[in-house]
Scaffold this active site. Structure first.
Site, PDB file in Angstrom:
ATOM      1  N   HIS A 116      36.766  36.454  48.989  1.00  0.00           N
ATOM      2  CA  HIS A 116      36.198  35.258  49.621  1.00  0.00           C
ATOM      3  C   HIS A 116      34.680  35.194  49.502  1.00  0.00           C
ATOM      4  CE1 HIS A 116      39.601  33.330  51.883  1.00  0.00           C
ATOM      5  NE2 HIS A 116      40.162  34.446  51.467  1.00  0.00           N
ATOM      6  N   ASP A 157      32.985  29.584  54.719  1.00  0.00           N
ATOM      7  CA  ASP A 157      34.361  29.744  54.281  1.00  0.00           C
ATOM      8  C   ASP A 157      35.205  28.780  55.109  1.00  0.00           C
ATOM      9  OD1 ASP A 157      37.171  30.923  54.226  1.00  0.00           O
ATOM     10  OD2 ASP A 157      36.137  32.289  52.870  1.00  0.00           O
ATOM     11  N   HIS A 214      48.361  24.002  55.141  1.00  0.00           N
ATOM     12  CA  HIS A 214      47.676  24.320  56.401  1.00  0.00           C
ATOM     13  C   HIS A 214      47.267  23.050  57.146  1.00  0.00           C
ATOM     14  CE1 HIS A 214      47.763  28.552  55.583  1.00  0.00           C
ATOM     15  NE2 HIS A 214      47.159  28.389  54.427  1.00  0.00           N
ATOM     16  N   SER A 267      43.912  43.627  42.958  1.00  0.00           N
ATOM     17  CA  SER A 267      43.267  44.824  43.508  1.00  0.00           C
ATOM     18  C   SER A 267      43.788  45.220  44.883  1.00  0.00           C
ATOM     19  CB  SER A 267      41.751  44.591  43.596  1.00  0.00           C
ATOM     20  OG  SER A 267      41.474  43.465  44.425  1.00  0.00           O
ATOM     21  N   ALA A 314      40.542  46.617  33.857  1.00  0.00           N
ATOM     22  CA  ALA A 314      40.435  45.847  32.618  1.00  0.00           C
ATOM     23  C   ALA A 314      39.581  44.605  32.851  1.00  0.00           C
ATOM     24  CB  ALA A 314      41.827  45.436  32.138  1.00  0.00           C
ATOM     25  N   GLN A 340      39.538  41.345  32.929  1.00  0.00           N
ATOM     26  CA  GLN A 340      40.623  40.365  32.900  1.00  0.00           C
ATOM     27  C   GLN A 340      40.231  39.026  32.295  1.00  0.00           C
ATOM     28  OE1 GLN A 340      43.620  40.273  36.003  1.00  0.00           O
ATOM     29  NE2 GLN A 340      43.048  38.168  36.483  1.00  0.00           N
ATOM     30  N   TRP A 379      45.275  32.872  43.247  1.00  0.00           N
ATOM     31  CA  TRP A 379      44.707  31.633  42.709  1.00  0.00           C
ATOM     32  C   TRP A 379      43.663  31.891  41.631  1.00  0.00           C
ATOM     33  CZ3 TRP A 379      46.206  27.109  41.821  1.00  0.00           C
ATOM     34  CH2 TRP A 379      45.321  26.064  41.551  1.00  0.00           C
ATOM     35  N   GLU A 426      42.228  31.662  35.866  1.00  0.00           N
ATOM     36  CA  GLU A 426      41.817  32.426  34.685  1.00  0.00           C
ATOM     37  C   GLU A 426      42.834  32.284  33.566  1.00  0.00           C
ATOM     38  OE1 GLU A 426      39.333  35.612  37.428  1.00  0.00           O
ATOM     39  OE2 GLU A 426      41.207  36.239  36.469  1.00  0.00           O
ATOM     40  N   GLY A 450      50.737  35.544  51.039  1.00  0.00           N
ATOM     41  CA  GLY A 450      49.750  34.461  51.057  1.00  0.00           C
ATOM     42  C   GLY A 450      50.205  33.250  50.269  1.00  0.00           C
TER      43      GLY A 450
END
EC number: 2.4.1.-
Length: 454
Positions: free
Chosen positions: A26, A124, A155, A282, A335, A337, A355, A360, A375
Protein backbone atom coordinates in the site's frame (compact mmCIF):
# COMPACT_ATOMS: atom_id res chain seq x y z
CA UNK A 1 3.30 19.46 -17.39
CA UNK A 2 5.65 22.44 -17.18
CA UNK A 3 2.66 24.81 -17.19
CA UNK A 4 1.76 23.51 -13.72
CA UNK A 5 5.21 24.37 -12.44
CA UNK A 6 4.86 27.91 -13.73
CA UNK A 7 1.39 28.32 -12.23
CA UNK A 8 2.42 26.97 -8.85
CA UNK A 9 5.52 29.02 -8.19
CA UNK A 10 3.53 31.16 -5.75
CA UNK A 11 1.74 28.30 -4.03
CA UNK A 12 4.23 27.94 -1.20
CA UNK A 13 1.48 28.00 1.45
CA UNK A 14 -0.12 24.77 0.24
CA UNK A 15 0.45 21.77 2.51
CA UNK A 16 -0.59 18.26 1.48
CA UNK A 17 -0.79 15.57 4.17
CA UNK A 18 -0.25 12.05 2.84
CA UNK A 19 -1.50 9.21 5.07
CA UNK A 20 -0.16 5.76 4.16
CA UNK A 21 -1.28 2.29 5.26
CA UNK A 22 1.92 0.51 6.39
CA UNK A 23 1.03 -3.09 5.51
CA UNK A 24 1.17 -5.05 2.26
CA UNK A 25 1.80 -3.20 -0.98
CA UNK A 26 0.00 0.00 0.00
CA UNK A 27 2.55 2.60 1.08
CA UNK A 28 5.04 2.26 -1.80
CA UNK A 29 2.60 3.02 -4.65
CA UNK A 30 1.12 5.93 -2.70
CA UNK A 31 4.60 7.41 -2.22
CA UNK A 32 5.39 6.90 -5.92
CA UNK A 33 2.22 8.73 -6.91
CA UNK A 34 2.90 11.57 -4.48
CA UNK A 35 6.49 11.91 -5.73
CA UNK A 36 5.14 12.34 -9.24
CA UNK A 37 2.70 15.03 -8.07
CA UNK A 38 5.40 16.73 -5.97
CA UNK A 39 7.71 16.89 -8.98
CA UNK A 40 5.06 18.85 -10.86
CA UNK A 41 4.38 21.11 -7.84
CA UNK A 42 7.80 21.98 -6.39
CA UNK A 43 6.50 24.86 -4.25
CA UNK A 44 3.88 22.72 -2.49
CA UNK A 45 4.83 21.07 0.82
CA UNK A 46 4.08 17.35 1.14
CA UNK A 47 4.16 15.65 4.55
CA UNK A 48 4.19 11.84 4.33
CA UNK A 49 2.88 9.98 7.39
CA UNK A 50 3.51 6.30 8.04
CA UNK A 51 5.04 4.01 10.67
CA UNK A 52 8.75 4.14 11.45
CA UNK A 53 9.43 0.68 10.02
CA UNK A 54 7.75 1.44 6.70
CA UNK A 55 9.23 4.92 6.39
CA UNK A 56 12.72 3.54 7.02
CA UNK A 57 12.20 1.02 4.21
CA UNK A 58 10.65 3.45 1.73
CA UNK A 59 12.99 6.35 2.19
CA UNK A 60 16.22 4.39 2.64
CA UNK A 61 15.84 2.82 -0.80
CA UNK A 62 14.66 5.98 -2.55
CA UNK A 63 17.25 7.34 -4.96
CA UNK A 64 15.47 10.63 -5.45
CA UNK A 65 14.74 12.67 -2.35
CA UNK A 66 12.50 15.56 -3.28
CA UNK A 67 13.03 18.67 -1.16
CA UNK A 68 9.28 19.30 -0.87
CA UNK A 69 8.50 15.87 0.64
CA UNK A 70 9.25 15.16 4.30
CA UNK A 71 8.25 12.02 6.15
CA UNK A 72 6.90 11.80 9.69
CA UNK A 73 6.74 8.66 11.83
CA UNK A 74 3.35 7.57 13.15
CA UNK A 75 3.07 5.21 16.13
CA UNK A 76 2.31 1.67 15.02
CA UNK A 77 -0.26 1.07 17.76
CA UNK A 78 1.70 -1.71 19.44
CA UNK A 79 1.67 -1.42 23.25
CA UNK A 80 4.96 -1.01 25.09
CA UNK A 81 6.63 -4.37 25.58
CA UNK A 82 4.39 -5.97 22.95
CA UNK A 83 4.95 -9.70 22.44
CA UNK A 84 3.42 -11.30 19.37
CA UNK A 85 0.57 -13.74 19.99
CA UNK A 86 1.41 -15.57 16.80
CA UNK A 87 -1.55 -14.08 14.93
CA UNK A 88 -0.03 -12.33 11.87
CA UNK A 89 -3.02 -9.99 11.67
CA UNK A 90 -2.75 -8.75 15.24
CA UNK A 91 -0.32 -5.87 14.43
CA UNK A 92 -2.71 -4.76 11.68
CA UNK A 93 -5.68 -4.76 14.06
CA UNK A 94 -3.71 -2.84 16.71
CA UNK A 95 -2.63 -0.25 14.15
CA UNK A 96 -6.22 0.19 12.92
CA UNK A 97 -7.52 0.60 16.46
CA UNK A 98 -5.17 3.50 17.22
CA UNK A 99 -4.53 4.99 13.78
CA UNK A 100 -7.03 7.85 13.76
CA UNK A 101 -5.66 9.54 16.89
CA UNK A 102 -2.07 8.66 16.05
CA UNK A 103 -2.31 10.31 12.64
CA UNK A 104 -3.97 13.42 14.10
CA UNK A 105 -1.18 13.82 16.64
CA UNK A 106 1.63 13.75 14.07
CA UNK A 107 -0.27 15.93 11.58
CA UNK A 108 -0.45 18.58 14.31
CA UNK A 109 3.34 18.32 14.66
CA UNK A 110 3.84 18.83 10.92
CA UNK A 111 1.53 21.84 10.87
CA UNK A 112 3.40 23.40 13.80
CA UNK A 113 6.79 22.68 12.25
CA UNK A 114 5.96 24.04 8.78
CA UNK A 115 3.65 26.84 9.89
CA UNK A 116 1.26 25.73 7.15
CA UNK A 117 -2.25 24.39 7.65
CA UNK A 118 -3.24 21.27 5.73
CA UNK A 119 -4.94 22.15 2.44
CA UNK A 120 -5.42 18.62 1.09
CA UNK A 121 -5.45 15.11 2.53
CA UNK A 122 -4.20 12.36 0.21
CA UNK A 123 -4.79 9.05 1.96
CA UNK A 124 -4.98 5.35 1.43
CA UNK A 125 -8.64 4.66 0.71
CA UNK A 126 -8.74 2.44 3.81
CA UNK A 127 -8.68 5.58 5.96
CA UNK A 128 -12.40 6.28 6.04
CA UNK A 129 -11.88 8.95 8.72
CA UNK A 130 -10.27 11.15 6.06
CA UNK A 131 -13.71 12.59 5.27
CA UNK A 132 -14.27 14.02 8.76
CA UNK A 133 -10.62 14.96 9.23
CA UNK A 134 -10.54 16.95 5.99
CA UNK A 135 -13.79 18.66 6.93
CA UNK A 136 -12.36 19.66 10.32
CA UNK A 137 -9.30 21.14 8.61
CA UNK A 138 -11.29 22.79 5.79
CA UNK A 139 -9.20 20.72 3.39
CA UNK A 140 -9.87 18.51 0.38
CA UNK A 141 -9.82 14.73 0.65
CA UNK A 142 -8.43 12.53 -2.13
CA UNK A 143 -8.17 8.82 -1.22
CA UNK A 144 -6.23 6.31 -3.33
CA UNK A 145 -7.52 2.79 -3.94
CA UNK A 146 -4.55 0.61 -4.94
CA UNK A 147 -6.56 -2.43 -6.04
CA UNK A 148 -9.06 -2.91 -8.88
CA UNK A 149 -12.34 -1.08 -9.56
CA UNK A 150 -14.44 -4.24 -9.25
CA UNK A 151 -13.24 -5.00 -5.71
CA UNK A 152 -13.80 -1.37 -4.72
CA UNK A 153 -17.40 -1.60 -5.88
CA UNK A 154 -18.05 -4.61 -3.62
CA UNK A 155 -17.06 -2.47 -0.62
CA UNK A 156 -19.28 0.40 -1.76
CA UNK A 157 -22.09 -2.16 -2.09
CA UNK A 158 -21.41 -3.98 1.20
CA UNK A 159 -24.74 -3.01 2.79
CA UNK A 160 -26.63 -3.98 -0.38
CA UNK A 161 -24.85 -7.34 -0.53
CA UNK A 162 -25.55 -8.02 3.15
CA UNK A 163 -29.19 -7.08 2.61
CA UNK A 164 -29.43 -9.54 -0.29
CA UNK A 165 -27.82 -12.38 1.64
CA UNK A 166 -29.63 -11.64 4.90
CA UNK A 167 -28.47 -13.57 7.93
CA UNK A 168 -27.38 -16.63 5.97
CA UNK A 169 -24.15 -18.37 6.83
CA UNK A 170 -21.47 -17.93 4.18
CA UNK A 171 -21.71 -21.54 2.97
CA UNK A 172 -25.48 -21.08 2.43
CA UNK A 173 -25.00 -18.14 0.03
CA UNK A 174 -25.23 -19.84 -3.35
CA UNK A 175 -24.99 -16.84 -5.67
CA UNK A 176 -24.92 -13.04 -5.59
CA UNK A 177 -25.66 -10.90 -8.62
CA UNK A 178 -24.17 -7.53 -7.76
CA UNK A 179 -21.31 -6.55 -10.09
CA UNK A 180 -22.36 -5.35 -13.57
CA UNK A 181 -20.78 -7.43 -16.32
CA UNK A 182 -19.72 -10.19 -13.90
CA UNK A 183 -21.29 -13.64 -13.59
CA UNK A 184 -23.12 -14.42 -10.37
CA UNK A 185 -20.66 -14.66 -7.50
CA UNK A 186 -20.27 -17.10 -4.64
CA UNK A 187 -19.65 -15.84 -1.13
CA UNK A 188 -16.13 -17.24 -1.32
CA UNK A 189 -15.42 -14.99 -4.32
CA UNK A 190 -15.93 -11.81 -2.30
CA UNK A 191 -13.21 -10.07 -0.28
CA UNK A 192 -13.19 -10.69 3.46
CA UNK A 193 -15.42 -8.35 5.39
CA UNK A 194 -18.20 -8.05 2.83
CA UNK A 195 -20.33 -10.92 4.16
CA UNK A 196 -17.82 -12.89 6.22
CA UNK A 197 -15.65 -11.93 9.20
CA UNK A 198 -17.71 -8.74 9.39
CA UNK A 199 -16.91 -7.97 13.03
CA UNK A 200 -13.10 -7.93 12.86
CA UNK A 201 -11.35 -4.50 12.77
CA UNK A 202 -10.23 -4.87 9.16
CA UNK A 203 -13.79 -5.57 7.97
CA UNK A 204 -15.16 -2.67 9.99
CA UNK A 205 -12.59 -0.38 8.40
CA UNK A 206 -13.52 -1.51 4.88
CA UNK A 207 -17.24 -1.16 5.59
CA UNK A 208 -16.79 2.41 6.82
CA UNK A 209 -14.58 3.12 3.80
CA UNK A 210 -17.34 2.09 1.41
CA UNK A 211 -19.78 4.42 3.17
CA UNK A 212 -17.41 7.42 3.34
CA UNK A 213 -15.71 7.42 -0.08
CA UNK A 214 -18.64 9.22 -1.78
CA UNK A 215 -17.74 12.26 0.38
CA UNK A 216 -14.27 12.55 -1.17
CA UNK A 217 -13.45 15.35 -3.61
CA UNK A 218 -12.07 12.65 -5.88
CA UNK A 219 -11.17 8.96 -5.61
CA UNK A 220 -7.97 7.94 -7.42
CA UNK A 221 -7.55 4.34 -8.50
CA UNK A 222 -4.75 2.18 -9.89
CA UNK A 223 -6.51 1.27 -13.12
CA UNK A 224 -7.35 2.57 -16.58
CA UNK A 225 -10.76 3.51 -17.92
CA UNK A 226 -11.24 0.84 -20.60
CA UNK A 227 -10.48 -2.18 -18.43
CA UNK A 228 -14.17 -2.54 -17.45
CA UNK A 229 -16.48 0.30 -18.58
CA UNK A 230 -19.56 -1.05 -16.76
CA UNK A 231 -17.78 -1.03 -13.40
CA UNK A 232 -16.33 2.37 -14.27
CA UNK A 233 -19.82 3.78 -14.93
CA UNK A 234 -21.16 2.36 -11.67
CA UNK A 235 -18.35 3.90 -9.61
CA UNK A 236 -18.79 7.22 -11.41
CA UNK A 237 -22.42 7.22 -10.29
CA UNK A 238 -21.37 6.75 -6.64
CA UNK A 239 -18.43 9.17 -6.37
CA UNK A 240 -18.08 12.89 -6.99
CA UNK A 241 -15.14 12.12 -9.26
CA UNK A 242 -13.31 8.90 -10.18
CA UNK A 243 -9.76 9.31 -11.46
CA UNK A 244 -8.03 6.40 -13.20
CA UNK A 245 -4.34 7.12 -12.75
CA UNK A 246 -2.91 3.69 -13.61
CA UNK A 247 -1.56 1.24 -14.37
CA UNK A 248 1.04 2.36 -11.84
CA UNK A 249 3.71 0.20 -13.47
CA UNK A 250 3.39 2.56 -16.46
CA UNK A 251 2.49 5.87 -14.81
CA UNK A 252 4.72 6.13 -11.73
CA UNK A 253 8.52 5.94 -11.42
CA UNK A 254 9.67 2.34 -11.13
CA UNK A 255 12.61 1.39 -8.95
CA UNK A 256 15.50 -0.17 -10.85
CA UNK A 257 15.87 -3.81 -9.87
CA UNK A 258 18.76 -6.20 -10.27
CA UNK A 259 18.64 -9.55 -12.01
CA UNK A 260 21.17 -11.24 -9.77
CA UNK A 261 20.03 -14.73 -10.73
CA UNK A 262 20.27 -14.16 -14.49
CA UNK A 263 16.58 -14.74 -15.23
CA UNK A 264 16.45 -12.49 -18.29
CA UNK A 265 19.58 -14.02 -19.81
CA UNK A 266 18.05 -17.47 -19.24
CA UNK A 267 14.84 -16.35 -20.97
CA UNK A 268 16.86 -15.12 -23.96
CA UNK A 269 17.71 -18.75 -24.70
CA UNK A 270 14.07 -19.79 -25.16
CA UNK A 271 11.50 -19.47 -27.91
CA UNK A 272 8.65 -16.96 -27.89
CA UNK A 273 5.78 -17.72 -25.50
CA UNK A 274 7.35 -21.01 -24.40
CA UNK A 275 8.14 -20.40 -20.71
CA UNK A 276 5.90 -20.68 -17.65
CA UNK A 277 6.63 -18.03 -15.00
CA UNK A 278 5.49 -18.86 -11.45
CA UNK A 279 5.18 -16.57 -8.44
CA UNK A 280 2.61 -16.34 -5.66
CA UNK A 281 3.73 -12.98 -4.29
CA UNK A 282 5.60 -12.09 -1.13
CA UNK A 283 2.97 -13.02 1.46
CA UNK A 284 1.59 -16.52 0.85
CA UNK A 285 3.13 -19.86 -0.10
CA UNK A 286 0.82 -22.69 -1.26
CA UNK A 287 0.51 -25.58 1.20
CA UNK A 288 2.91 -28.54 0.83
CA UNK A 289 0.54 -30.82 -1.09
CA UNK A 290 -0.10 -28.07 -3.66
CA UNK A 291 3.62 -27.41 -4.09
CA UNK A 292 4.13 -31.12 -4.70
CA UNK A 293 1.31 -31.20 -7.25
CA UNK A 294 2.74 -28.18 -9.05
CA UNK A 295 6.24 -29.66 -9.19
CA UNK A 296 4.95 -32.97 -10.53
CA UNK A 297 2.80 -31.20 -13.14
CA UNK A 298 5.71 -29.10 -14.38
CA UNK A 299 7.85 -32.20 -14.68
CA UNK A 300 5.21 -34.13 -16.61
CA UNK A 301 4.19 -31.28 -18.94
CA UNK A 302 7.78 -30.44 -19.82
CA UNK A 303 7.37 -26.71 -20.34
CA UNK A 304 10.42 -24.61 -19.45
CA UNK A 305 9.75 -22.61 -16.28
CA UNK A 306 11.06 -19.89 -13.97
CA UNK A 307 9.79 -20.20 -10.41
CA UNK A 308 10.22 -17.39 -7.89
CA UNK A 309 10.21 -19.57 -4.79
CA UNK A 310 9.83 -18.52 -1.14
CA UNK A 311 11.76 -20.76 1.22
CA UNK A 312 14.14 -23.65 0.56
CA UNK A 313 13.11 -25.60 -2.56
CA UNK A 314 15.26 -28.57 -1.51
CA UNK A 315 13.11 -28.95 1.61
CA UNK A 316 9.71 -28.11 0.14
CA UNK A 317 9.76 -29.76 -3.30
CA UNK A 318 9.77 -33.50 -4.13
CA UNK A 319 13.06 -35.32 -3.75
CA UNK A 320 15.08 -35.25 -6.96
CA UNK A 321 12.86 -32.63 -8.63
CA UNK A 322 15.60 -30.00 -8.84
CA UNK A 323 18.05 -32.43 -10.41
CA UNK A 324 15.54 -33.86 -12.87
CA UNK A 325 14.38 -30.44 -14.09
CA UNK A 326 17.69 -28.53 -14.06
CA UNK A 327 17.81 -28.29 -17.86
CA UNK A 328 14.19 -27.16 -18.13
CA UNK A 329 13.62 -25.04 -15.06
CA UNK A 330 15.12 -22.19 -13.09
CA UNK A 331 14.15 -21.74 -9.43
CA UNK A 332 15.22 -18.50 -7.77
CA UNK A 333 14.63 -16.77 -4.44
CA UNK A 334 13.59 -13.56 -6.17
CA UNK A 335 12.87 -12.58 -9.76
CA UNK A 336 12.48 -9.21 -11.56
CA UNK A 337 8.82 -9.85 -12.27
CA UNK A 338 7.96 -6.74 -14.30
CA UNK A 339 10.87 -7.34 -16.67
CA UNK A 340 10.17 -11.07 -16.90
CA UNK A 341 6.54 -10.46 -17.89
CA UNK A 342 7.72 -8.11 -20.65
CA UNK A 343 10.01 -10.80 -22.10
CA UNK A 344 8.84 -12.41 -25.33
CA UNK A 345 9.73 -15.92 -24.13
CA UNK A 346 7.13 -15.94 -21.34
CA UNK A 347 3.92 -17.67 -22.37
CA UNK A 348 1.90 -17.71 -19.15
CA UNK A 349 2.09 -16.51 -15.54
CA UNK A 350 0.93 -18.82 -12.73
CA UNK A 351 -0.03 -16.31 -10.05
CA UNK A 352 -2.04 -15.58 -6.90
CA UNK A 353 -3.80 -12.83 -8.91
CA UNK A 354 -2.98 -9.87 -6.74
CA UNK A 355 -4.03 -6.67 -8.52
CA UNK A 356 -0.46 -5.52 -9.15
CA UNK A 357 0.33 -8.87 -10.78
CA UNK A 358 -2.79 -8.64 -12.95
CA UNK A 359 -1.77 -5.20 -14.21
CA UNK A 360 1.80 -6.38 -14.79
CA UNK A 361 0.44 -9.26 -16.87
CA UNK A 362 -1.65 -6.86 -18.93
CA UNK A 363 1.30 -4.52 -19.53
CA UNK A 364 3.44 -7.52 -20.49
CA UNK A 365 0.73 -9.06 -22.67
CA UNK A 366 0.96 -12.41 -20.85
CA UNK A 367 -2.10 -14.59 -20.04
CA UNK A 368 -2.39 -15.89 -16.50
CA UNK A 369 -3.31 -18.98 -14.54
CA UNK A 370 -4.76 -17.99 -11.17
CA UNK A 371 -4.64 -19.68 -7.81
CA UNK A 372 -6.24 -17.06 -5.50
CA UNK A 373 -5.75 -17.10 -1.72
CA UNK A 374 -7.46 -14.13 -0.04
CA UNK A 375 -8.66 -10.54 -0.36
CA UNK A 376 -9.54 -9.41 -3.87
CA UNK A 377 -7.73 -12.33 -5.53
CA UNK A 378 -10.90 -14.38 -6.09
CA UNK A 379 -12.62 -11.45 -7.80
CA UNK A 380 -9.50 -10.75 -9.86
CA UNK A 381 -9.55 -14.35 -11.04
CA UNK A 382 -13.17 -14.03 -12.17
CA UNK A 383 -12.35 -10.75 -13.92
CA UNK A 384 -9.46 -12.26 -15.89
CA UNK A 385 -11.15 -15.58 -16.65
CA UNK A 386 -14.86 -14.83 -17.17
CA UNK A 387 -15.01 -11.11 -17.96
CA UNK A 388 -11.82 -10.16 -19.81
CA UNK A 389 -11.05 -13.75 -20.92
CA UNK A 390 -7.29 -13.29 -20.59
CA UNK A 391 -6.63 -16.11 -18.16
CA UNK A 392 -7.98 -19.15 -16.38
CA UNK A 393 -8.38 -20.14 -12.75
CA UNK A 394 -7.34 -23.59 -11.56
CA UNK A 395 -10.32 -25.86 -10.91
CA UNK A 396 -11.87 -25.28 -7.47
CA UNK A 397 -9.11 -22.79 -6.68
CA UNK A 398 -6.68 -25.54 -5.67
CA UNK A 399 -3.42 -26.67 -7.27
CA UNK A 400 -3.78 -30.35 -8.16
CA UNK A 401 -1.93 -32.26 -10.87
CA UNK A 402 -5.09 -32.40 -12.94
CA UNK A 403 -6.03 -28.72 -12.53
CA UNK A 404 -2.50 -27.49 -13.27
CA UNK A 405 -1.95 -29.68 -16.32
CA UNK A 406 -5.36 -28.69 -17.67
CA UNK A 407 -4.62 -24.99 -17.20
CA UNK A 408 -1.12 -25.23 -18.68
CA UNK A 409 -2.29 -27.10 -21.75
CA UNK A 410 -5.19 -24.68 -22.23
CA UNK A 411 -3.04 -21.53 -22.04
CA UNK A 412 0.13 -22.82 -23.70
CA UNK A 413 -1.02 -25.31 -26.33
CA UNK A 414 -4.66 -24.73 -27.30
CA UNK A 415 -6.47 -22.44 -29.70
CA UNK A 416 -8.27 -20.89 -26.73
CA UNK A 417 -4.90 -19.98 -25.23
CA UNK A 418 -4.01 -18.20 -28.46
CA UNK A 419 -7.25 -16.23 -28.26
CA UNK A 420 -6.44 -15.25 -24.66
CA UNK A 421 -3.07 -13.99 -25.87
CA UNK A 422 -4.71 -11.90 -28.59
CA UNK A 423 -7.17 -10.38 -26.10
CA UNK A 424 -4.53 -9.46 -23.55
CA UNK A 425 -2.38 -7.86 -26.25
CA UNK A 426 -5.35 -5.65 -27.17
CA UNK A 427 -5.80 -4.77 -23.49
CA UNK A 428 -2.07 -4.01 -23.29
CA UNK A 429 -2.47 -1.58 -26.19
CA UNK A 430 -5.36 0.10 -24.36
CA UNK A 431 -3.24 0.45 -21.21
CA UNK A 432 -0.39 2.10 -23.12
CA UNK A 433 -2.81 4.36 -24.96
CA UNK A 434 -4.34 5.46 -21.63
CA UNK A 435 -1.01 6.77 -20.33
CA UNK A 436 0.01 8.59 -23.52
CA UNK A 437 -0.39 12.36 -23.77
CA UNK A 438 -4.14 13.08 -23.90
CA UNK A 439 -4.86 9.48 -22.88
CA UNK A 440 -7.53 8.91 -20.24
CA UNK A 441 -5.11 8.12 -17.39
CA UNK A 442 -2.81 11.00 -18.35
CA UNK A 443 -5.71 13.45 -18.33
CA UNK A 444 -7.02 12.07 -15.03
CA UNK A 445 -3.57 12.55 -13.52
CA UNK A 446 -3.57 16.17 -14.70
CA UNK A 447 -6.93 16.60 -12.95
CA UNK A 448 -5.50 14.97 -9.82
CA UNK A 449 -2.63 17.48 -9.74
CA UNK A 450 -5.09 20.36 -10.09
CA UNK A 451 -7.22 19.12 -7.19
CA UNK A 452 -4.34 18.32 -4.83
CA UNK A 453 -2.28 21.45 -5.49
CA UNK A 454 -4.86 24.21 -5.70
Amino acid sequence: MSTFKNEMNGNNLLHVAVLAFPFGTHAAPLLSLVKKIATEAPKVTFSFFCTTTTNDTLFSRSNEFLPNIKYYNVHDGLPKGYVSSGNPREPIFLFIKAMQENFKHVIDEAVAETGKNITCLVTDAFFWFGADLAEEMHAKWVPLWTAGPHSLLTHVYTDLIREKTGSKEVHDVKSIDVLPGFPELKASDLPEGVIKDIDVPFATMLHKMGLELPRANAVAINSFATIHPLIENELNSKFKLLLNVGPFNLTTPQRKVSDEHGCLEWLDQHENSSVVYISFGSVVTPPPHELTALAESLEECGFPFIWSFRGDPKEKLPKGFLERTKTKGKIVAWAPQVEILKHSSVGVFLTHSGWNSVLECIVGGVPMISRPFFGDQGLNTILTESVLEIGVGVDNGVLTKESIKKALELTMSSEKGGIMRQKIVKLKESAFKAVEQNGTSAMDFTTLIQIVTS
